[in-house]
Design a protein around this motif. Structure first.
Motif, PDB file in Angstrom:
ATOM      1  N   CYS A   1      39.994  48.625  42.406  1.00 42.61           N
ATOM      2  CA  CYS A   1      40.514  48.764  41.040  1.00 42.61           C
ATOM      3  C   CYS A   1      39.444  49.266  40.091  1.00 42.61           C
ATOM      4  N   LEU A   2      38.254  48.686  40.189  1.00 37.77           N
ATOM      5  CA  LEU A   2      37.171  49.061  39.285  1.00 37.77           C
ATOM      6  C   LEU A   2      36.707  50.491  39.496  1.00 37.77           C
ATOM      7  N   VAL A   3      36.714  50.947  40.740  1.00 48.06           N
ATOM      8  CA  VAL A   3      36.267  52.303  41.052  1.00 48.06           C
ATOM      9  C   VAL A   3      37.343  53.334  40.709  1.00 48.06           C
ATOM     10  N   ALA A   4      38.602  53.012  41.004  1.00 50.93           N
ATOM     11  CA  ALA A   4      39.685  53.995  40.859  1.00 50.93           C
ATOM     12  C   ALA A   4      40.339  54.022  39.484  1.00 50.93           C
ATOM     13  N   ASN A   5      40.172  52.976  38.704  1.00 51.34           N
ATOM     14  CA  ASN A   5      40.859  52.886  37.420  1.00 51.34           C
ATOM     15  C   ASN A   5      39.867  52.603  36.297  1.00 51.34           C
ATOM     16  N   SER A   6      40.317  52.804  35.115  1.00 53.93           N
ATOM     17  CA  SER A   6      39.508  52.469  33.953  1.00 53.93           C
ATOM     18  C   SER A   6      39.859  51.037  33.541  1.00 53.93           C
ATOM     19  N   VAL A   7      39.238  50.072  34.191  1.00 50.66           N
ATOM     20  CA  VAL A   7      39.521  48.658  33.933  1.00 50.66           C
ATOM     21  C   VAL A   7      38.587  48.168  32.832  1.00 50.66           C
ATOM     22  N   SER A   8      39.178  47.742  31.732  1.00 47.75           N
ATOM     23  CA  SER A   8      38.360  47.276  30.613  1.00 47.75           C
ATOM     24  C   SER A   8      38.087  45.780  30.683  1.00 47.75           C
ATOM     25  N   LEU A   9      39.040  45.018  31.226  1.00 51.87           N
ATOM     26  CA  LEU A   9      38.910  43.568  31.317  1.00 51.87           C
ATOM     27  C   LEU A   9      39.367  43.064  32.676  1.00 51.87           C
ATOM     28  N   VAL A  10      38.671  42.040  33.154  1.00 57.57           N
ATOM     29  CA  VAL A  10      39.086  41.338  34.367  1.00 57.57           C
ATOM     30  C   VAL A  10      39.202  39.863  34.015  1.00 57.57           C
ATOM     31  N   PHE A  11      40.397  39.314  34.168  1.00 58.29           N
ATOM     32  CA  PHE A  11      40.604  37.871  34.043  1.00 58.29           C
ATOM     33  C   PHE A  11      40.546  37.320  35.458  1.00 58.29           C
ATOM     34  N   TYR A  12      39.748  36.275  35.668  1.00 56.78           N
ATOM     35  CA  TYR A  12      39.624  35.737  37.024  1.00 56.78           C
ATOM     36  C   TYR A  12      39.445  34.225  37.008  1.00 56.78           C
ATOM     37  N   GLU A  13      39.969  33.601  38.056  1.00 56.70           N
ATOM     38  CA  GLU A  13      39.786  32.165  38.224  1.00 56.70           C
ATOM     39  C   GLU A  13      38.536  31.922  39.055  1.00 56.70           C
ATOM     40  N   SER A  14      37.892  30.793  38.821  1.00 52.91           N
ATOM     41  CA  SER A  14      36.617  30.496  39.475  1.00 52.91           C
ATOM     42  C   SER A  14      36.727  30.375  40.991  1.00 52.91           C
ATOM     43  N   ARG A  15      37.906  30.148  41.510  1.00 57.36           N
ATOM     44  CA  ARG A  15      38.031  30.049  42.969  1.00 57.36           C
ATOM     45  C   ARG A  15      37.801  31.391  43.646  1.00 57.36           C
ATOM     46  N   PHE A  16      37.898  32.476  42.897  1.00 58.89           N
ATOM     47  CA  PHE A  16      37.646  33.803  43.448  1.00 58.89           C
ATOM     48  C   PHE A  16      36.155  34.140  43.411  1.00 58.89           C
ATOM     49  N   PHE A  17      35.521  33.912  42.279  1.00 60.98           N
ATOM     50  CA  PHE A  17      34.076  34.090  42.138  1.00 60.98           C
ATOM     51  C   PHE A  17      33.670  33.509  40.790  1.00 60.98           C
TER      52      PHE A  17
ATOM     53  N   ILE B   1      36.465  37.809  32.059  1.00 61.51           N
ATOM     54  CA  ILE B   1      36.904  36.599  31.379  1.00 61.51           C
ATOM     55  C   ILE B   1      37.261  35.555  32.444  1.00 61.51           C
ATOM     56  N   LEU B   2      36.546  34.446  32.447  1.00 67.28           N
ATOM     57  CA  LEU B   2      36.816  33.363  33.381  1.00 67.28           C
ATOM     58  C   LEU B   2      37.996  32.541  32.886  1.00 67.28           C
ATOM     59  N   VAL B   3      38.922  32.237  33.778  1.00 68.50           N
ATOM     60  CA  VAL B   3      40.037  31.341  33.472  1.00 68.50           C
ATOM     61  C   VAL B   3      39.753  30.058  34.241  1.00 68.50           C
ATOM     62  N   SER B   4      39.482  28.971  33.509  1.00 69.74           N
ATOM     63  CA  SER B   4      39.049  27.739  34.163  1.00 69.74           C
ATOM     64  C   SER B   4      40.010  26.587  33.916  1.00 69.74           C
ATOM     65  N   THR B   5      39.818  25.562  34.707  1.00 70.64           N
ATOM     66  CA  THR B   5      40.559  24.328  34.498  1.00 70.64           C
ATOM     67  C   THR B   5      39.658  23.368  33.723  1.00 70.64           C
ATOM     68  N   ASN B   6      40.196  22.253  33.324  1.00 67.73           N
ATOM     69  CA  ASN B   6      39.372  21.233  32.673  1.00 67.73           C
ATOM     70  C   ASN B   6      38.319  20.754  33.653  1.00 67.73           C
ATOM     71  N   ASN B   7      37.244  20.236  33.126  1.00 65.07           N
ATOM     72  CA  ASN B   7      36.154  19.668  33.931  1.00 65.07           C
ATOM     73  C   ASN B   7      35.403  20.711  34.738  1.00 65.07           C
ATOM     74  N   GLU B   8      35.410  21.954  34.328  1.00 61.32           N
ATOM     75  CA  GLU B   8      34.629  22.993  35.002  1.00 61.32           C
ATOM     76  C   GLU B   8      33.495  23.478  34.098  1.00 61.32           C
ATOM     77  N   ASP B   9      32.930  22.579  33.323  1.00 57.35           N
ATOM     78  CA  ASP B   9      31.904  22.962  32.358  1.00 57.35           C
ATOM     79  C   ASP B   9      30.707  23.656  33.007  1.00 57.35           C
ATOM     80  N   SER B  10      30.246  23.155  34.130  1.00 57.68           N
ATOM     81  CA  SER B  10      29.086  23.771  34.788  1.00 57.68           C
ATOM     82  C   SER B  10      29.439  25.164  35.325  1.00 57.68           C
ATOM     83  N   ILE B  11      30.669  25.346  35.784  1.00 59.60           N
ATOM     84  CA  ILE B  11      31.109  26.656  36.270  1.00 59.60           C
ATOM     85  C   ILE B  11      31.223  27.629  35.105  1.00 59.60           C
ATOM     86  N   ILE B  12      31.754  27.160  33.985  1.00 61.72           N
ATOM     87  CA  ILE B  12      31.851  28.009  32.793  1.00 61.72           C
ATOM     88  C   ILE B  12      30.461  28.454  32.365  1.00 61.72           C
ATOM     89  N   GLU B  13      29.540  27.520  32.306  1.00 69.95           N
ATOM     90  CA  GLU B  13      28.171  27.834  31.898  1.00 69.95           C
ATOM     91  C   GLU B  13      27.539  28.852  32.839  1.00 69.95           C
TER      92      GLU B  13
END
Length: 119
Positions: free
Chosen positions: A46-62, A78-90
């Protein structure tokens, strides 16, 4: 274009609707369209073939988006997180994520992040 990596079509559609469904591509873990397709390959393509301006992703992916930023330096993550993922957000923010959203998502929060990321 916006790319979304998430666990469910509900979450994907919630984000897509806040932007525009025709301007987004989604990889959902439960998606049978890509049964053996790895999200890593999907996002890289997607990143190579398209002009992607934003990626929303959950921490289970990376958490660290740097390997993808190398493919598309202007893309914001943009990370999409659940509660209690403060260290992952940081960690994600330190590694180059632009912002984060916490579940349950609210339309207002999505719009605020989109406005922030557009700067």
């Amino acid at each position: 274009m916006i790319a979304i990596l998430c666990n469910s079509s509900f979450l994907s559609s919630e984000i897509a609707l806040s932007v525009h469904p025709m301007c987004s591509m989604s990889f959902e873990q439960n998606n049978t369209t890509f049964p053996s397709y790895d999200y890593d390959i999907w996002l890289s393509d997607c990143l190579v073939a398209n002009s992607v301006s934003l990626v929303f992703y959950e921490s289970r992916f990376f958490v660290d988006p740097s390997r993808f930023r190398a493919l598309s330096p202007n893309t914001r993550f943009i990370l999409v997180s659940t509660n209690n993922e403060d260290s992952i957000i940081e960690e994600a923010l330190v590694c180059g994520a632009t912002a984060f959203l916490q579940k349950p998502l609210r339309m207002q929060a999505i719009h605020e992040v989109l406005t922030f990321a557009a700067k």
